[in-house]
Design a protein around this motif. Structure first.
Motif, PDB file in Angstrom:
ATOM      1  N   MET A   1       0.836  -1.183   0.000  1.00  0.00           N
ATOM      2  CA  MET A   1       0.000   0.000   0.000  1.00  0.00           C
ATOM      3  C   MET A   1       0.884   1.252   0.000  1.00  0.00           C
ATOM      4  O   MET A   1       1.854   1.335   0.741  1.00  0.00           O
ATOM      5  CB  MET A   1      -0.879   0.020   1.247  1.00  0.00           C
ATOM      6  CG  MET A   1      -1.864  -1.100   1.328  1.00  0.00           C
ATOM      7  SD  MET A   1      -3.445  -0.413   0.903  1.00  0.00           S
ATOM      8  CE  MET A   1      -4.475  -1.791   1.184  1.00  0.00           C
ATOM      9  N   THR A   2       0.488   2.198  -0.793  1.00  0.00           N
ATOM     10  CA  THR A   2       1.230   3.437  -0.918  1.00  0.00           C
ATOM     11  C   THR A   2       0.504   4.551  -0.189  1.00  0.00           C
ATOM     12  O   THR A   2      -0.723   4.674  -0.295  1.00  0.00           O
ATOM     13  CB  THR A   2       1.349   3.820  -2.413  1.00  0.00           C
ATOM     14  OG1 THR A   2       1.945   2.738  -3.118  1.00  0.00           O
ATOM     15  CG2 THR A   2       2.182   5.066  -2.593  1.00  0.00           C
ATOM     16  N   ASN A   3       1.243   5.374   0.540  1.00  0.00           N
ATOM     17  CA  ASN A   3       0.666   6.557   1.157  1.00  0.00           C
ATOM     18  C   ASN A   3       0.869   7.745   0.237  1.00  0.00           C
ATOM     19  O   ASN A   3       1.898   7.850  -0.436  1.00  0.00           O
ATOM     20  CB  ASN A   3       1.310   6.846   2.515  1.00  0.00           C
ATOM     21  CG  ASN A   3       0.780   5.937   3.596  1.00  0.00           C
ATOM     22  OD1 ASN A   3      -0.227   5.262   3.424  1.00  0.00           O
ATOM     23  ND2 ASN A   3       1.472   5.904   4.718  1.00  0.00           N
ATOM     24  N   ARG A  54     -12.734   8.983  -5.381  1.00  0.00           N
ATOM     25  CA  ARG A  54     -12.370   8.212  -4.191  1.00  0.00           C
ATOM     26  C   ARG A  54     -13.152   8.582  -2.934  1.00  0.00           C
ATOM     27  O   ARG A  54     -12.595   8.621  -1.848  1.00  0.00           O
ATOM     28  CB  ARG A  54     -10.860   8.290  -3.961  1.00  0.00           C
ATOM     29  CG  ARG A  54     -10.084   7.623  -5.065  1.00  0.00           C
ATOM     30  CD  ARG A  54      -8.600   7.922  -5.009  1.00  0.00           C
ATOM     31  NE  ARG A  54      -7.880   7.220  -6.051  1.00  0.00           N
ATOM     32  CZ  ARG A  54      -7.835   7.618  -7.328  1.00  0.00           C
ATOM     33  NH1 ARG A  54      -8.467   8.679  -7.726  1.00  0.00           N
ATOM     34  NH2 ARG A  54      -7.151   6.908  -8.217  1.00  0.00           N
ATOM     35  N   GLU A 174      -1.073  12.307   5.428  1.00  0.00           N
ATOM     36  CA  GLU A 174      -0.800  11.126   4.612  1.00  0.00           C
ATOM     37  C   GLU A 174      -2.012  10.195   4.688  1.00  0.00           C
ATOM     38  O   GLU A 174      -2.551   9.960   5.765  1.00  0.00           O
ATOM     39  CB  GLU A 174       0.436  10.394   5.128  1.00  0.00           C
ATOM     40  CG  GLU A 174       1.726  11.157   4.948  1.00  0.00           C
ATOM     41  CD  GLU A 174       2.267  11.088   3.525  1.00  0.00           C
ATOM     42  OE1 GLU A 174       2.177  10.017   2.898  1.00  0.00           O
ATOM     43  OE2 GLU A 174       2.767  12.126   3.050  1.00  0.00           O
ATOM     44  N   GLU A 175      -2.429   9.688   3.540  1.00  0.00           N
ATOM     45  CA  GLU A 175      -3.518   8.721   3.474  1.00  0.00           C
ATOM     46  C   GLU A 175      -3.068   7.538   2.633  1.00  0.00           C
ATOM     47  O   GLU A 175      -2.264   7.692   1.711  1.00  0.00           O
ATOM     48  CB  GLU A 175      -4.773   9.327   2.828  1.00  0.00           C
ATOM     49  CG  GLU A 175      -5.483  10.341   3.664  1.00  0.00           C
ATOM     50  CD  GLU A 175      -6.790  10.802   3.013  1.00  0.00           C
ATOM     51  OE1 GLU A 175      -7.252  10.171   2.022  1.00  0.00           O
ATOM     52  OE2 GLU A 175      -7.346  11.797   3.486  1.00  0.00           O
ATOM     53  N   THR A 176      -3.638   6.388   2.932  1.00  0.00           N
ATOM     54  CA  THR A 176      -3.384   5.225   2.100  1.00  0.00           C
ATOM     55  C   THR A 176      -4.103   5.421   0.774  1.00  0.00           C
ATOM     56  O   THR A 176      -5.294   5.727   0.745  1.00  0.00           O
ATOM     57  CB  THR A 176      -3.880   3.947   2.796  1.00  0.00           C
ATOM     58  OG1 THR A 176      -3.225   3.844   4.055  1.00  0.00           O
ATOM     59  CG2 THR A 176      -3.587   2.716   1.955  1.00  0.00           C
ATOM     60  N   GLU A 177      -3.371   5.281  -0.305  1.00  0.00           N
ATOM     61  CA  GLU A 177      -3.975   5.458  -1.622  1.00  0.00           C
ATOM     62  C   GLU A 177      -5.004   4.359  -1.863  1.00  0.00           C
ATOM     63  O   GLU A 177      -4.753   3.183  -1.607  1.00  0.00           O
ATOM     64  CB  GLU A 177      -2.907   5.426  -2.708  1.00  0.00           C
ATOM     65  CG  GLU A 177      -3.441   5.795  -4.068  1.00  0.00           C
ATOM     66  CD  GLU A 177      -2.334   5.977  -5.089  1.00  0.00           C
ATOM     67  OE1 GLU A 177      -2.572   6.700  -6.058  1.00  0.00           O
ATOM     68  OE2 GLU A 177      -1.248   5.397  -4.923  1.00  0.00           O
ATOM     69  N   ALA A 178      -6.171   4.767  -2.331  1.00  0.00           N
ATOM     70  CA  ALA A 178      -7.252   3.819  -2.610  1.00  0.00           C
ATOM     71  C   ALA A 178      -7.638   3.927  -4.080  1.00  0.00           C
ATOM     72  O   ALA A 178      -7.591   5.005  -4.671  1.00  0.00           O
ATOM     73  CB  ALA A 178      -8.466   4.135  -1.739  1.00  0.00           C
TER      74      ALA A 178
END
Length: 190
Positions: A1-3, A54, A174-178
């Motif tokens: 998972m990418t932030n 998103r 920062e958020e986890t890319e969805a």
């Protein structure tokens, strides 16, 4: 998972005089309040408008959670229709002390770029300012606010500024890319 870094901007109006009108779009565009709380319809609007940008927070809500939210005093959904077809919506939510938040606002992708968004936002903000006229149990509106973020549509911030909203806060987190969920799984690549 990418932030990924996500910037969130909060904007407000502190008087009905702050609201700047938008030109009405061409054609048969009408804005109507959804007066009957309908989890099915509200979830359709949420998923259809936010699927490519998103919006995922409410996708896991149960029917009961949608129903409970929609029945709260001071929650209103205003829907723009283009020739009878839902084109987008604005959701208002009364908060304490005469504050109304524009919780969700946007257009279904096929209706973007046709001047419907500015018209719908101006109309929705006006309904936020006169919410207590429809809901006498609420305090008179003293402030209307909203937030937008770097994941929203490319014209969102400009639209808010053109309607007279002013920036009062900026945050970067920062958020986890969805992946964009679309109105149903796999509707949008990415």
């Amino acid at each position: 998972m990418t932030n990924i870094p996500v910037t969130t901007w909060s904007l407000e109006q502190n008087s009905p005089a702050d609201l700047l009108p938008a030109a009405a779009p061409d054609g048969d565009v009408r804005i109507v309040r959804a007066e009957v709380p309908s989890p099915e319809f509200s979830r359709f609007l949420y998923a259809s408008v936010g699927g490519d940008i998103r919006w995922i927070d409410r996708l896991g809500w149960t029917y009961a959670q949608w129903q409970e939210h929609l029945e709260r005093p001071g929650v209103e959904t205003w829907v723009a229709y283009d020739r009878g077809t839902p084109a987008g919506y604005v959701e208002l939510e009364a908060q304490d002390d005469g504050v109304v938040e524009i919780v969700y606002f946007g257009l279904i992708p096929a209706f973007r770029g046709r001047r419907i968004g500015g018209h719908l936002l101006a109309y929705g903000a006006a309904r936020a300012w006169d919410l207590a006229e429809r809901r006498p149990e609420l305090d008179r509106t003293k402030r209307v606010w909203l937030h937008t973020c770097s994941k929203d549509g490319e014209h969102a911030m400009d639209n808010y500024l053109r309607r007279g909203f002013t920036l009062f806060d900026t945050k970067v987190e920062e958020e986890t890319e969805a992946a964009a969920p679309g109105p149903w799984p796999g509707a949008y690549p990415g």
